[in-house]
Each structure stands twice: as structure tokens, then as C-alpha cells.
Design an enzyme around this catalytic site. Sequence first.
Site, mmCIF file in Angstrom:
data_model
loop_
_atom_site.group_PDB
_atom_site.id
_atom_site.type_symbol
_atom_site.label_atom_id
_atom_site.label_comp_id
_atom_site.label_asym_id
_atom_site.label_seq_id
_atom_site.Cartn_x
_atom_site.Cartn_y
_atom_site.Cartn_z
ATOM 1 C CG LEU A 134 4.452 -5.040 10.549
ATOM 2 C CD1 LEU A 134 5.372 -6.222 10.792
ATOM 3 C CD2 LEU A 134 4.917 -3.852 11.395
ATOM 4 C CB CYS A 135 3.803 -2.139 5.442
ATOM 5 S SG CYS A 135 3.810 -0.728 4.327
ATOM 6 C CB ILE A 136 4.123 -3.561 0.855
ATOM 7 C CG1 ILE A 136 3.824 -4.028 -0.579
ATOM 8 C CG2 ILE A 136 5.619 -3.651 1.146
ATOM 9 C CD1 ILE A 136 2.394 -3.860 -1.011
ATOM 10 C CB THR A 188 -0.809 -5.007 11.211
ATOM 11 O OG1 THR A 188 -1.550 -3.869 11.685
ATOM 12 C CG2 THR A 188 0.673 -4.684 11.255
#
Length: 214
Positions: A134-136, A188
Site C-alpha cells: 500500500l501507499c509508498i 494500491t
Amino acid sequence: MKKFAVILAGCGVFDGSEIHEATLTLLAIQKKGSEYQCFAPNIDQHHVINHITGEEMQQTRNVLIESARIARGNIKDISELNVDDYDGIIFPGGFGVAKNLSDFAFKGAEIAVLPSVSETILAFWKAKKPIGALCISPAIIAKVIPNATLTIGSDAGTKDAIEKMGAKHKQTTHGEVVTDAENKIVTTPCYMLDANIAQIEEGANNLVDQIHQL
């Protein structure tokens, strides 16, 4: 019942794991009728940030101990993780991924990933077990797994760094996931976008759903 390893990087968006992403990932796993075990490296954080002012504090904190705040104490050193015991692995985001699990925040495409983390990612990849990020967190996946397809949303600088590492980036918006079926990677964007907590829940749920399908 499926069981997933969730890798944390501290506690707090600016110097550890993003708490909403981590908590909502754990919730999504349990809502699917599965189980999780949290892990983190037993190392010092790169630094400690005051989350009110954004300023660095003159403190030293341990990634494993700080991650235990999110896991309510039920956490293990990543060195204890055995890929045979789990059906997949998930990395919530937060700057701790880019500062503690790697040095992506400072070196971009020249990133070095913490050996215990890269070895763990490779172990799941070689075992053909799903990897969620997720994210970074997709940045460390891009470094470790060759020719991965993934997303961090739409941030141009991060996208360029990921592509310099040899990965293929797909632009996404809130709640969307990118699935690399060949490598069994699901990603995501979450807070790489200007998101709210409901949109983070949607992204976490969709990622965990897709991992179960793999």
C-alpha cells in the site's frame, strides 16, 4: 483459513507505518475470515518526528517496539518470519517504509532495502505467494522484484523512480488496485493520494480481496 504476514515499519506516518493503512489492512484481513501476524525489524528508526509540528525530535526509538503499538504487543521480529507458515505478505505504507525498511526517502531510485526485508520479499516471490503493498511500499517491491507492475497512484517523482528501477507503473485513483498476476503482486495508492480514511478502507479492502483471489 488463510494467514498473512503484515510488515510494519514503526508507528506514525512521518517516521513509521501509516496507522490508518496498517489498522485497516488488519481489519480487512479479519473481515475475510483470515488471520494475520505482524512483524517488524528490530532496529532503530532513522529518526523520530513530532507529528504535530513535523519537526525532528532528539530521541531514539526502536522500529519493533514502536510497531508493537499498532499490533497491541502481538508482534515478532522479522528474522523469525518463515514463509512456509503464511499464505501471503502485506506491507502498509508510511514514511517508515522509505526511511526504516529502506532509504528510498533519501536516495530515490538508488534505494537500498534492509536485507531482512528484501530477503523476506524474495522468499514469498520465489514461493509464488501473494505480495501486497500500500501507499509508498510498492517502491521497495520495485527494487527487489524484477519487472514488477505496480502503482503508487499518480505522483510523478515516485513514478519516475519506480520506473528507473525497472518496474512498470500504472496510474490509479482512490480504491483502485493494480494486480501483477505473473508476480502475484497487488498494490494500491492510499495516502499517496489526497485521501480520507474511508478511501483508505476501500483501498485496503480491495487489495486484501484481490490477494485472496490470487
